[in-house]
Motif scaffolding. Structure first.
Motif, short mmCIF file in Angstrom:
data_model
loop_
_atom_site.label_atom_id
_atom_site.label_comp_id
_atom_site.label_asym_id
_atom_site.label_seq_id
_atom_site.Cartn_x
_atom_site.Cartn_y
_atom_site.Cartn_z
N ALA A 69 0.85 -1.20 0.00
CA ALA A 69 0.00 0.00 0.00
C ALA A 69 0.88 1.24 0.00
CB ALA A 69 -0.92 -0.02 1.21
N LEU A 70 0.49 2.24 -0.80
CA LEU A 70 1.32 3.44 -0.95
C LEU A 70 0.74 4.67 -0.27
CD1 LEU A 70 2.35 2.98 -4.68
CD2 LEU A 70 3.68 2.44 -2.64
N ASP A 71 -0.48 5.03 -0.60
CA ASP A 71 -1.03 6.25 -0.02
C ASP A 71 -1.93 5.95 1.18
OD1 ASP A 71 -3.28 5.28 -1.23
OD2 ASP A 71 -3.71 7.06 -2.43
N LYS A 72 -2.40 7.01 1.81
CA LYS A 72 -3.16 6.86 3.06
C LYS A 72 -4.42 6.02 2.88
CE LYS A 72 -5.29 9.68 6.69
NZ LYS A 72 -6.46 8.88 6.82
N ASP A 73 -5.16 6.25 1.82
CA ASP A 73 -6.40 5.50 1.59
C ASP A 73 -6.12 4.01 1.39
OD1 ASP A 73 -7.96 7.74 1.86
OD2 ASP A 73 -8.01 8.17 -0.31
#
Length: 95
Positions: free
Chosen positions: A52-56
């Motif tokens: 997973a990369l971004d906050k969402d």
């Protein structure tokens, strides 16, 4: 004894007893398959979290991982109630 298991004149029906054993065996086999699937989903959710990369994406991955873990734990508790050991699974699935 449940009335459904009693035959004519209140005697036990051997065919009914056999079908109850077969139904319990099928239930155990289905539970084993569900446990294996739940474990695979849990591992997949953990891998998704790792990438997973971004906050969402991270929030979703955490949610999915926790949900998969809870489902796996619930199924393990059901197996314990049935005195089902994963060591016996190969023997049960061969039938």
């Amino acid at each position: 004894m449940r009335p459904a298991l009693l035959g004519m004149y209140g005697r036990k029906n051997p065919q009914t007893k056999k079908s109850v054993k077969e139904e319990l065996l099928r239930d155990k086999q289905m539970l084993i398959q569900e446990i294996r699937t739940a474990h695979a989903n849990w591992v997949a959710a953990q891998a998704h979290f790792e990438f997973a990369l971004d906050k969402d994406q991270i929030d979703y991955a955490i949610y999915a991982m926790e949900a998969a873990e809870k489902r796996f734990e619930m199924l393990i508790k059901q197996a314990k109630k049935l005195n089902l050991s994963m060591i016996d699974t190969d023997r049960l699935l061969e039938v």
